[in-house]
Design an enzyme around this catalytic site. Sequence first.
Site, PDB file in Angstrom:
ATOM      1  N   CYS A  25       0.849  -1.177   0.000  1.00 21.48           N
ATOM      2  CA  CYS A  25       0.000   0.000   0.000  1.00 21.48           C
ATOM      3  C   CYS A  25       0.889   1.233   0.000  1.00 21.48           C
ATOM      4  O   CYS A  25       2.092   1.151   0.196  1.00 21.48           O
ATOM      5  CB  CYS A  25      -0.899   0.032   1.241  1.00 21.48           C
ATOM      6  SG  CYS A  25      -2.038  -1.356   1.393  1.00 21.48           S
ATOM      7  N   GLY A  78      -0.377   0.267  -5.048  1.00 23.55           N
ATOM      8  CA  GLY A  78      -1.672  -0.369  -4.840  1.00 23.55           C
ATOM      9  C   GLY A  78      -2.696   0.166  -5.810  1.00 23.55           C
ATOM     10  O   GLY A  78      -2.838   1.383  -5.945  1.00 23.55           O
ATOM     11  N   GLY A 132       1.475  -2.119   5.572  1.00 23.44           N
ATOM     12  CA  GLY A 132       2.186  -3.194   6.261  1.00 23.44           C
ATOM     13  C   GLY A 132       1.230  -4.277   6.721  1.00 23.44           C
ATOM     14  O   GLY A 132       0.033  -4.241   6.438  1.00 23.44           O
ATOM     15  N   TYR A 163      11.915  -4.018  -6.679  1.00 21.37           N
ATOM     16  CA  TYR A 163      10.714  -3.935  -7.506  1.00 21.37           C
ATOM     17  C   TYR A 163       9.687  -2.905  -7.048  1.00 21.37           C
ATOM     18  O   TYR A 163       9.156  -2.147  -7.857  1.00 21.37           O
ATOM     19  CB  TYR A 163      10.047  -5.326  -7.550  1.00 21.37           C
ATOM     20  CG  TYR A 163       8.717  -5.377  -8.253  1.00 21.37           C
ATOM     21  CD1 TYR A 163       8.615  -5.068  -9.612  1.00 21.37           C
ATOM     22  CD2 TYR A 163       7.560  -5.738  -7.584  1.00 21.37           C
ATOM     23  CE1 TYR A 163       7.391  -5.112 -10.262  1.00 21.37           C
ATOM     24  CE2 TYR A 163       6.332  -5.798  -8.229  1.00 21.37           C
ATOM     25  CZ  TYR A 163       6.259  -5.485  -9.567  1.00 21.37           C
ATOM     26  OH  TYR A 163       5.049  -5.529 -10.208  1.00 21.37           O
TER      27      TYR A 163
END
Length: 455
Positions: A10, A38, A113, A254
């Site tokens: 997120c 996200g 998280g 990434y």
Amino acid sequence: MFDDKLKEECGVFGVYNNDEFDTARMTYYGIFALQHRGQESAGIAVNNQGTILYRKEMGMVSEVFDDVVLDSLKGHSAIGHVRYSTCGDSLRENAQPLVLKYTKGHMAVAHNGNLTNANEIRSELEEQGTIFQTTTDSEIIAALLSKARIKTNTIEEALQETMKKLKGAYSLLVLTPHKMIAARDPLAIRPLCIGKKENSYFVSSESAAFDGLGISFVRDVEPGEIVIIDGNGLRSIKSKEKKQSALCVFEFVYFARPDSVIEGIEVYNSRYEAGKILAKEYPVEADVVTGVPDSGLAAAQGFSVESGIPMVGGFMKNRYTGRTFIQPSQELRELGVNMKLNPIKSQIEGKRVVMIDDSIVRGTTSRRIVQLLKDAGAKEVHVRISSPPVKYSCYYGVDTAERKHLVANYMSIEEICDMIGADSLGYITEKGLLESVKGNFNFCSACFSGDYPVK
């Protein structure tokens, strides 16, 4: 995103506006810049003189918000969120920020998280009479915070008490009628940073969200730190408990934008260095190097420079297709890859190609991309991966497949090479990857090693 990628977590963005700019629109552009973190839902909550106004829906930022909605979100402070569900179902009620009314007034919470003790805390709170409306970790944090606030003088004291009970990864924003608060878990697993423009303060998952808005980067939020921003400026409560940090190394592989700087490390440069190290560790005789867009490109440049093999643009990426992993069948997912990536035949035909990508998770998409190159006339395809083999699931805010579906967990490198149809396959070593992210921080690389910093 491809089916063969780890799914993003997120992104959070906060504004405390002491100037005359448009709070809602600044927040909109902030979460728009974090859209890569996200794509399932987006939301903004704004403090309007003690009342929190909000809008959150399933969809991309540009789909959820328009001028009419943004004009209705008036206020001097705000927090925003983009979500990919790593805990909790992909439903509207799980979209963030969470907005609630409790004994001390209104509060909004946005979180990036995963908590490793979420089920334990949820059960304990339910036994005490708490009713949950969502299945997210964020509501657990909000419930603990609300409960602690009854016994404390300030919201930051309540957050200190709450953090004592939380285990796992969290970069957190809390909006109240008088303050905006940011907090980061004691291991700093997920990124969070502070910016400033004129007299106003900002908090973001990544520094790249500041750049287009003319916001100056101030610093990263420290491990275990609570940052309080109000009309008097910024102050913080720093953790007295010193633990070894465990920043997610996959942010550099990434997740993060290449133009972000995390803990003093430029993401683009770390990927470029990983490519150079990969060329040293797994050299190959070839005619051209090409990177799989977008996260493989910087590593491909590094590989090309170190190896002396010229880099070409081997793929055209269609940026307007849907995400392939939501398609209902493997056949349609593979068709989605064909629609998203198209090889440039003149750069590939008759050549020995080194294909650089950031990771292999299941192997299905890598196999398809290798086939695309061979169908375009590549004589050989040598695959090089700028992360070590992903063998273990993540429990800290990244949606990895179950371990039984991670191809490196049950296949050797030689078997994976054969499965994806490559002429050779090489992964950067864990030592090489950590060398590419030179800095004063320690990193979590549990997805490669199984060495989890939080049980």
